[in-house]
Design a protein around this motif. Structure first.
Motif, mmCIF file in Angstrom:
data_model
loop_
_atom_site.group_PDB
_atom_site.id
_atom_site.type_symbol
_atom_site.label_atom_id
_atom_site.label_comp_id
_atom_site.label_asym_id
_atom_site.label_seq_id
_atom_site.Cartn_x
_atom_site.Cartn_y
_atom_site.Cartn_z
ATOM 1 N N PRO A 1 -3.454 70.959 49.869
ATOM 2 C CA PRO A 1 -3.233 70.175 48.639
ATOM 3 C C PRO A 1 -3.695 68.728 48.757
ATOM 4 N N GLU A 2 -3.849 68.210 49.966
ATOM 5 C CA GLU A 2 -4.283 66.829 50.158
ATOM 6 C C GLU A 2 -5.795 66.674 50.077
ATOM 7 N N GLU A 3 -6.507 67.773 50.078
ATOM 8 C CA GLU A 3 -7.962 67.717 50.021
ATOM 9 C C GLU A 3 -8.431 67.733 48.563
ATOM 10 N N PRO A 4 -9.109 66.670 48.108
ATOM 11 C CA PRO A 4 -9.603 66.662 46.721
ATOM 12 C C PRO A 4 -10.664 67.737 46.518
ATOM 13 N N LYS A 5 -10.752 68.237 45.299
ATOM 14 C CA LYS A 5 -11.684 69.321 45.011
ATOM 15 C C LYS A 5 -13.140 68.908 45.239
ATOM 16 N N ASP A 6 -13.439 67.632 44.984
ATOM 17 C CA ASP A 6 -14.817 67.171 45.172
ATOM 18 C C ASP A 6 -15.059 66.624 46.572
ATOM 19 N N HIS A 7 -14.048 66.732 47.444
ATOM 20 C CA HIS A 7 -14.129 66.222 48.825
ATOM 21 C C HIS A 7 -14.460 64.731 48.866
ATOM 22 N N ALA A 8 -14.127 64.002 47.794
ATOM 23 C CA ALA A 8 -14.426 62.567 47.692
ATOM 24 C C ALA A 8 -15.917 62.310 47.882
ATOM 25 N N LEU A 9 -16.720 63.170 47.300
ATOM 26 C CA LEU A 9 -18.176 63.035 47.345
ATOM 27 C C LEU A 9 -18.713 63.056 45.921
ATOM 28 N N GLY A 10 -19.629 62.143 45.620
ATOM 29 C CA GLY A 10 -20.220 62.100 44.296
ATOM 30 C C GLY A 10 -21.459 61.240 44.272
ATOM 31 N N ARG A 11 -22.224 61.380 43.221
ATOM 32 C CA ARG A 11 -23.501 60.664 43.122
ATOM 33 C C ARG A 11 -23.344 59.428 42.240
ATOM 34 N N SER A 12 -23.703 58.276 42.790
ATOM 35 C CA SER A 12 -23.713 57.018 42.062
ATOM 36 C C SER A 12 -25.137 56.474 42.060
ATOM 37 N N ARG A 13 -25.294 55.236 41.568
ATOM 38 C CA ARG A 13 -26.623 54.641 41.557
ATOM 39 C C ARG A 13 -27.161 54.436 42.972
ATOM 40 N N GLY A 14 -26.260 54.307 43.927
ATOM 41 C CA GLY A 14 -26.681 54.134 45.307
ATOM 42 C C GLY A 14 -26.989 55.437 46.018
ATOM 43 N N GLY A 15 -26.766 56.560 45.345
ATOM 44 C CA GLY A 15 -27.025 57.861 45.960
ATOM 45 C C GLY A 15 -25.739 58.648 46.154
ATOM 46 N N TRP A 16 -25.835 59.710 46.921
ATOM 47 C CA TRP A 16 -24.721 60.616 47.169
ATOM 48 C C TRP A 16 -23.815 60.005 48.231
ATOM 49 N N GLY A 17 -22.532 59.832 47.919
ATOM 50 C CA GLY A 17 -21.670 59.208 48.909
ATOM 51 C C GLY A 17 -20.215 59.134 48.510
ATOM 52 N N THR A 18 -19.474 58.338 49.286
ATOM 53 C CA THR A 18 -18.032 58.182 49.146
ATOM 54 C C THR A 18 -17.683 56.701 49.088
ATOM 55 N N LYS A 19 -16.704 56.355 48.267
ATOM 56 C CA LYS A 19 -16.201 54.985 48.229
ATOM 57 C C LYS A 19 -14.897 54.908 49.020
ATOM 58 N N ILE A 20 -14.761 53.835 49.802
ATOM 59 C CA ILE A 20 -13.522 53.570 50.530
ATOM 60 C C ILE A 20 -12.876 52.347 49.890
ATOM 61 N N HIS A 21 -11.764 52.552 49.209
ATOM 62 C CA HIS A 21 -11.035 51.463 48.572
ATOM 63 C C HIS A 21 -9.971 50.984 49.564
ATOM 64 N N ILE A 22 -10.043 49.717 49.962
ATOM 65 C CA ILE A 22 -9.196 49.193 51.034
ATOM 66 C C ILE A 22 -8.326 48.045 50.532
ATOM 67 N N LEU A 23 -7.098 48.025 51.003
ATOM 68 C CA LEU A 23 -6.180 46.926 50.769
ATOM 69 C C LEU A 23 -5.874 46.292 52.117
ATOM 70 N N CYS A 24 -6.061 44.961 52.223
ATOM 71 C CA CYS A 24 -5.780 44.270 53.479
ATOM 72 C C CYS A 24 -4.941 43.031 53.198
ATOM 73 N N ASP A 25 -4.367 42.453 54.254
ATOM 74 C CA ASP A 25 -3.576 41.239 54.076
ATOM 75 C C ASP A 25 -4.471 40.011 54.208
ATOM 76 N N ALA A 26 -3.859 38.828 54.190
ATOM 77 C CA ALA A 26 -4.616 37.585 54.218
ATOM 78 C C ALA A 26 -5.317 37.339 55.549
ATOM 79 N N HIS A 27 -4.964 38.124 56.581
ATOM 80 C CA HIS A 27 -5.590 37.972 57.893
ATOM 81 C C HIS A 27 -6.676 39.018 58.141
#
Length: 200
Positions: free
Chosen positions: A31-57
């Motif tokens: 159930p934790e695996e997305p159906k598209d495997h977090a893969l898709g085509r954007s203007r930069g080509g076929w790939g995955t986006k990593i959305h990251i949250l970090c602290d001030a350091h």
């Protein structure tokens, strides 16, 4: 003569079923695996986006994977909710909530401003050139926004890992494990450097 455990037959049957499904092109039932495997085509080509949250350091706090064509705005809620659920100290107490959140113009939207303000977070996102800045509910803080380079440096460091810069894993779960491993490595290096400074 030894008697095999009762579960061995069932386990073998399940394994055979999974192998047969894989050979037939079946989907993973995790159930934790997305159906598209977090893969898709954007203007930069076929790939995955990593959305990251970090602290001030620049310490990574949480991340979420999405397909390459998914817009950054749509991941704000998912990223913050995921961080809220997972960020706790050794006693199980939730960690401090951010007072400000910086992002590039990809995160600029009225609903994002309203959403962050309702959470008590000041949005530090530049306005687009075709909009009236005075209509926004909060003034843009240029001084704080300059510190957004912290997350850019973190992403640049992350891309130095070959398994991250070039995705080898088909499943998003496995690719996410590589990202977690890189973050663990970063924290271990930080802990080692702190220990050395304490000894000096």
């Amino acid at each position: 003569m030894t008697t095999p455990p009762l579960s061995s037959g069932a386990s073998t049957a399940r394994r055979s079923a999974r192998l047969a499904a894989a050979a037939a092109g079946g989907k993973s039932t995790n159930p934790e695996e997305p159906k598209d495997h977090a893969l898709g085509r954007s203007r930069g080509g076929w790939g995955t986006k990593i959305h990251i949250l970090c602290d001030a350091h620049g310490h990574p706090l949480h991340f979420h994977l999405s397909a390459g064509q998914i817009h950054d705005q749509t991941m704000v809620d998912t990223l913050l909710c995921g961080a809220d659920e997972t960020l706790h100290d050794e006693h199980g107490t939730p960690m401090a909530w951010p007072v400000a959140l910086a992002g590039d113009k990809g995160y600029r939207a009225n609903w994002v401003d309203q959403y962050l303000l309702k959470l008590g977070i000041k949005p530090v996102i530049p306005s687009k050139e075709n909009e009236d800045r005075s209509l926004r509910p909060v003034a843009f803080d240029k001084a704080v926004y300059r510190r957004r380079s912290i997350i850019e440096c973190l992403i640049g460091w992350l891309k130095e890992s070959r398994r991250i810069a070039t995705r080898f894993e088909k499943k998003a779960i496995n690719f996410g494990a590589m990202v977690k491993l890189a973050f663990i490595h970063r924290y271990l290096r930080l802990r080692a450097s702190c220990a050395i400074s304490d000894m000096a």
